[in-house]
Write a protein that holds these residues in place. Structure first.
Motif, PDB file in Angstrom:
ATOM      1  N   ASN A 246       0.829  -1.212   0.000  1.00  0.00           N
ATOM      2  CA  ASN A 246       0.000   0.000   0.000  1.00  0.00           C
ATOM      3  C   ASN A 246       0.863   1.262   0.000  1.00  0.00           C
ATOM      4  OD1 ASN A 246       0.675   0.651   2.716  1.00  0.00           O
ATOM      5  ND2 ASN A 246      -0.940  -0.705   3.475  1.00  0.00           N
ATOM      6  N   GLY A 247       0.210   2.409  -0.147  1.00  0.00           N
ATOM      7  CA  GLY A 247       0.915   3.685  -0.250  1.00  0.00           C
ATOM      8  C   GLY A 247       1.831   3.937   0.945  1.00  0.00           C
ATOM      9  N   GLN A 248       1.340   3.629   2.154  1.00  0.00           N
ATOM     10  CA  GLN A 248       2.148   3.856   3.355  1.00  0.00           C
ATOM     11  C   GLN A 248       3.419   2.996   3.331  1.00  0.00           C
ATOM     12  OE1 GLN A 248       1.878   6.281   5.666  1.00  0.00           O
ATOM     13  NE2 GLN A 248       3.883   5.463   6.261  1.00  0.00           N
ATOM     14  N   GLN A 249       3.278   1.758   2.880  1.00  0.00           N
ATOM     15  CA  GLN A 249       4.446   0.860   2.823  1.00  0.00           C
ATOM     16  C   GLN A 249       5.467   1.342   1.787  1.00  0.00           C
ATOM     17  OE1 GLN A 249       1.922  -2.540   2.158  1.00  0.00           O
ATOM     18  NE2 GLN A 249       2.277  -3.336   4.232  1.00  0.00           N
TER      19      GLN A 249
ATOM     20  N   ILE B 287       3.065   7.578  -5.430  1.00  0.00           N
ATOM     21  CA  ILE B 287       4.093   7.617  -6.477  1.00  0.00           C
ATOM     22  C   ILE B 287       4.371   9.061  -6.898  1.00  0.00           C
ATOM     23  CG2 ILE B 287       4.504   7.073  -8.920  1.00  0.00           C
ATOM     24  CD1 ILE B 287       3.851   4.277  -8.312  1.00  0.00           C
ATOM     25  N   LEU B 288       3.317   9.858  -6.988  1.00  0.00           N
ATOM     26  CA  LEU B 288       3.501  11.274  -7.340  1.00  0.00           C
ATOM     27  C   LEU B 288       4.387  11.976  -6.311  1.00  0.00           C
ATOM     28  CD1 LEU B 288      -0.152  11.988  -8.476  1.00  0.00           C
ATOM     29  CD2 LEU B 288       1.882  11.943  -9.932  1.00  0.00           C
ATOM     30  N   GLU B 289       4.152  11.666  -5.030  1.00  0.00           N
ATOM     31  CA  GLU B 289       4.992  12.252  -3.975  1.00  0.00           C
ATOM     32  C   GLU B 289       6.446  11.792  -4.131  1.00  0.00           C
ATOM     33  OE1 GLU B 289       3.427  11.482  -0.023  1.00  0.00           O
ATOM     34  OE2 GLU B 289       1.390  11.881  -0.742  1.00  0.00           O
ATOM     35  N   VAL B 290       6.621  10.520  -4.479  1.00  0.00           N
ATOM     36  CA  VAL B 290       7.981   9.985  -4.656  1.00  0.00           C
ATOM     37  C   VAL B 290       8.690  10.714  -5.795  1.00  0.00           C
ATOM     38  CG1 VAL B 290       9.316   7.926  -5.289  1.00  0.00           C
ATOM     39  CG2 VAL B 290       7.392   7.717  -3.694  1.00  0.00           C
TER      40      VAL B 290
END
Ligand code: ATP
Ligand code: PLP
Ligand code: MG
Ligand code: NA
Ligand code: MG
Length: 297
Positions: free
Chosen positions: A58-61, A94-97
């Motif tokens: 998930n996003g948090q992971q 992913i956008l944040e990454v």
């Protein structure tokens, strides 16, 4: 430009068989890249089989993994590669990454395969289309949709080569300077259309490659195609047509080998669980023999 790089590849992993990272990491390594895979899912096998089991990240992971890298100053990448993404929350992360990695390396190249569906059918939740269109495409350096995905992203119906070229132009205006429609069928003919807008506002340089259609259905080929386009277009940054010729040539040789192997073993080549012969094709990955030539428009 450099002929190598460090690629963060966020894609599926399968224990057996070749899709997602399993089909992208090995070829990029063969082409000389350091590749750091993040497995967005870990499944027993690809979803074309009667059944599959496994876990979804998930996003948090995903954030946790990035935080671990960041804490050790390990966030320098030349490229990010993304493929199939199953949820809005993961896509948002992913956008944040991407933004984080661009802050470390402003020259970061983001290669995005906007996997949403094929042959008229969507296989991700409908709300992802909007997120790709509004938020992901603007961040991408290179985009590799298929015909259906290019339609979803532009709102155009693509019935001709002209329409395909127009779709590329619309996508350039939204962000990516390189767009490759990796497969498009017009009048029963399979082709690839590539488009490179070398400067904002300039007319893009466009080309097509006619592809010999092999009478079978393969899985993992879209992921392999995008990985090869990343690998070759970084080595030939001003020759997207050459990069595409090299990538298509590898695919052709590999698919021919795959089909021959299955036929020899007495399998039905139209089965949806074919696995590509990736490892056996390493020579054709390193040194493709260009048989299919790009034609400039
Ligand atoms: P996405 O991953 O975005 O869905 P896609 O639908 O274009 O992309 P594929 O349909 O797997 O992915 O096609 C990618 C490439 O694989 C094509 O450009 C072509 O070179 C090759 N390919 C796939 N299937 C065939 C086939 N039956 N015959 C010949 N080439 C094929
Ligand atoms: N990732 C997973 C887990 C899959 O099961 C599949 C297809 O079955 C893919 C990715 C897509 O592969 P491709 O679009 O390269 O054929
Ligand atoms: Mg396809
Ligand atoms: Na594609
Ligand atoms: Mg695909």
């Amino acid at each position: 430009p450099s002929d190598t790089g460090r690629v963060l590849s966020i894609q599926s992993h399968t224990v057996q068989g070749y899709v997602g990272n399993k089909s992208a990491v090995f070829p990029l390594q063969l082409l000389g890249y350091d590749v750091d895979p993040i497995n967005s899912v870990q499944f027993s096998n690809h979803t074309g089989y009667p059944t599959f089991k496994g876990q979804v990240l998930n996003g948090q992971q995903l954030c946790d993994l990035i935080e671990g890298l960041e804490a050790n100053d390990l966030l320098f990448y030349t490229h990010v590669l993304t493929g199939y993404i199953g949820s809005v929350s993961f896509l948002d992360t992913i956008l944040e990454v991407i933004n984080k990695l661009r802050a470390v390396n402003p020259n970061l190249t983001y290669v995005c395969d906007p996997v949403m569906g094929d042959e008229g059918k969507l296989y991700v939740p409908e709300e992802l289309v909007h997120v790709y269109r509004e938020k992901v495409v603007p961040l991408a350096s290179m985009l590799t949709p298929n015909q259906f995905e290019a339609e979803k992203l532009t709102g155009l119906r693509i019935n001709s080569e002209e329409d395909g070229r127009e779709a590329c132009a619309i996508l350039h205006a939204a962000g990516p300077s390189k767009v490759v429609i990796t497969s498009i069928t017009i009048g029963g003919i399979l082709l690839l259309i590539g488009s490179h807008q070398k400067e904002k506002g300039l007319k893009p340089e466009q080309f097509k490659i006619l592809i010999h259609k092999i009478p079978a259905y393969f899985t993992g080929t879209g992921d392999l195609m995008t990985a090869l386009l990343l690998g070759w277009s970084n080595k030939y940054p001003d020759n997207l047509d050459k990069a595409a010729e090299l990538a298509v040539s590898t695919l052709q040789a590999l698919l021919r080998r795959t089909l021959d192997d299955y036929k020899r073993a007495g399998y039905d080549p139209t089965s949806s669980s074919l696995e590509i012969r990736l490892i056996q094709s390493q020579e054709e990955i390193r040194n493709p023999n260009v048989e299919l030539k790009a034609e400039r428009y």
